[in-house]
Design a protein around this motif. Sequence first.
Motif, short mmCIF file in Angstrom:
data_model
loop_
_atom_site.label_atom_id
_atom_site.label_comp_id
_atom_site.label_asym_id
_atom_site.label_seq_id
_atom_site.Cartn_x
_atom_site.Cartn_y
_atom_site.Cartn_z
N VAL A 1 32.18 59.34 40.04
CA VAL A 1 32.53 58.10 41.13
C VAL A 1 32.67 56.76 40.05
CG1 VAL A 1 31.44 56.58 42.66
CG2 VAL A 1 30.98 59.07 42.92
N ALA A 2 32.07 56.61 39.04
CA ALA A 2 32.08 55.51 38.29
C ALA A 2 33.56 55.48 37.71
CB ALA A 2 30.91 55.30 37.09
N ALA A 3 33.89 56.40 37.36
CA ALA A 3 35.21 56.58 36.62
C ALA A 3 36.57 56.13 37.59
CB ALA A 3 35.69 57.94 36.29
N ARG A 4 36.29 56.59 39.02
CA ARG A 4 37.27 56.29 39.81
C ARG A 4 37.32 54.67 40.35
NH1 ARG A 4 35.31 61.18 42.15
NH2 ARG A 4 34.09 60.00 43.83
N GLU A 5 35.76 54.15 40.56
CA GLU A 5 35.69 52.99 40.79
C GLU A 5 36.28 51.96 39.60
OE1 GLU A 5 33.88 51.07 43.44
OE2 GLU A 5 34.63 52.78 44.18
N ARG A 6 36.13 52.05 38.41
CA ARG A 6 36.60 51.07 37.41
C ARG A 6 38.08 51.20 37.41
NH1 ARG A 6 35.21 48.49 33.07
NH2 ARG A 6 32.85 48.91 33.29
N ALA A 7 38.71 52.66 37.55
CA ALA A 7 40.05 52.73 37.35
C ALA A 7 40.80 51.93 38.82
CB ALA A 7 40.49 54.31 37.67
N ALA A 8 39.92 52.19 39.74
CA ALA A 8 40.51 51.38 41.20
C ALA A 8 40.55 49.95 40.88
CB ALA A 8 39.78 51.77 42.11
N LEU A 9 39.55 49.37 40.20
CA LEU A 9 39.34 47.88 39.93
C LEU A 9 40.50 47.32 39.21
CD1 LEU A 9 38.18 45.16 39.97
CD2 LEU A 9 36.38 45.75 38.34
N LEU A 10 40.81 48.20 38.18
CA LEU A 10 42.00 47.82 37.01
C LEU A 10 43.01 47.80 37.57
CD1 LEU A 10 40.55 49.73 34.05
CD2 LEU A 10 40.59 47.16 34.33
N THR A 11 43.25 48.94 38.51
CA THR A 11 44.85 49.10 39.11
C THR A 11 44.97 47.89 40.33
OG1 THR A 11 44.80 51.50 39.19
CG2 THR A 11 45.97 50.53 40.91
N HIS A 12 43.92 47.42 41.10
CA HIS A 12 43.99 46.41 41.83
C HIS A 12 44.15 45.10 41.27
CE1 HIS A 12 41.12 48.77 44.92
NE2 HIS A 12 42.62 49.19 45.01
N MET A 13 43.61 44.90 40.07
CA MET A 13 43.76 43.56 39.05
C MET A 13 45.10 43.44 38.58
SD MET A 13 39.97 43.32 37.16
CE MET A 13 40.80 41.76 36.39
N ALA A 14 45.72 44.76 38.22
CA ALA A 14 47.05 44.76 37.47
C ALA A 14 47.93 44.35 38.63
CB ALA A 14 47.20 46.08 36.88
N ALA A 15 47.83 44.93 39.82
CA ALA A 15 48.89 44.84 41.06
C ALA A 15 48.84 43.39 41.35
CB ALA A 15 48.58 45.63 42.10
N ALA A 16 47.68 42.46 41.23
CA ALA A 16 47.64 41.11 41.63
C ALA A 16 48.03 40.26 40.39
CB ALA A 16 46.15 40.78 41.87
N GLY A 17 48.36 40.83 39.15
CA GLY A 17 48.72 40.07 37.95
C GLY A 17 47.55 39.63 37.25
N ALA A 18 46.46 40.04 37.51
CA ALA A 18 45.13 39.48 36.85
C ALA A 18 44.91 39.82 35.49
CB ALA A 18 43.90 39.88 37.82
N PRO A 19 44.26 39.54 34.78
CA PRO A 19 43.82 39.92 33.35
C PRO A 19 43.73 41.56 33.25
CG PRO A 19 42.62 38.08 33.50
CD PRO A 19 43.24 38.45 35.11
N ASP A 20 43.92 42.08 31.90
CA ASP A 20 44.01 43.43 31.76
C ASP A 20 42.36 44.04 31.43
OD1 ASP A 20 43.57 42.66 29.29
OD2 ASP A 20 45.41 43.21 28.31
#
Length: 394
Positions: free
Chosen positions: A106-125
């Motif tokens: 679950v943790a792996a999915r949660e971190r990947a989702a957070l990074l995906t959402h941040m990238a889509a919004a142009g947030a830091p990497d």
Amino acid sequence: MGAQRYIGADERRARLALRQRLAGRARAGTPEEVAGALVALHGTDPATVYLAVGARLADPARTVEETGRALYEDRSLVRMHGMRHTVFVFPTALTAVVHASTGLAVAARERAALLTHMAAAGAPDAAWLKEVEESALAALARRGQATATELAQDEPRLREQFVYAPGKSYEGMHTVSSRLLRVLGVEGKVVRGRPLGSWTSSRFRWAVAPAHAELDPAEAQAELLRRWLAACGPATEADLKWWTGWRVTEVRRALSAIGAEPVALDEGTGYVAGGDAGPVPGPGEPWAALLPALDPTAMGWQQRDWYLAPELRPRLFDGSGNVGPTVWWDGRVVGGWAQRPDGELVWRILDEEGVGREALAAIESEAERLSGWVGTTRITPRFRTPLEKELATG
């Protein structure tokens, strides 16, 4: 190979009475005993933990004090993410098992989702997020316990915001702190600490998670399933898959690893821990209980007809499958209860089969017992159900 032993509803209720610490002679002395017997207490609604413990203590007068001690002073119990991406309270000694068996994937999915959402919004990497994470964990270690707002005083980048799902009907503004702390919780790096208000408060501080060993996921799954079957068996494969949130292949692998024994149930084939297929003694006398919303006994199995009549479900559950406060008589759910705004505790019987004078007197005694230790505290379940709302409003 011999025929499977049949375990009927009466015997399952007898096991439930004793192993779930609900019958009078089976009640526990401490919150740690309760959590150890049940494996996990639902922690999504903070009040549930205390109410579930109080219902099972021989002397509930010190429920709030003793449960708070176990959670926040001795740290013998810990509130953390577990099965089905849900918050539970576990014995601290079980954290490594829970993390490896259910948290890693679950943790792996949660971190990947957070990074995906941040990238889509142009947030830091990811590198920026990792830097903020390490800084926040260091600040939390220095403080001992802290809210997200307090941590942001030490690490201002936690206040950064990004747009979630831009252009969608559910578009929203997320703060890095809220999403990151959730991910760190699932990853087993932080846990919920003391509430900001009373024991019923859902606003809480964060704390660094207790150190635990890194276990093999398959071995951890086998250990968790062994403990749960010892507490809740027999259970069907569907029950096990639902409770753990695992794939059916993982459930079957764990069953094989622990040498679980198949038994015949009214629902079909069920399983008990190795050596636990024989008859068990009954509780000795009928018993009553008032259990809270999301109580681990009421929520323990997916297939519930052996203790809950199907026609009662629409009144006792919300639309997402969360159970409300329940009234039990001798191993069956027979009704529900609620607390009114003035503090009065009220209950109603929905299934009158076998509920005579003895039952009504025992249920009333349990209601008085609950009111006695809850005192002036007002309890409103986080997930409201039809009967609870009806009773609460009079």
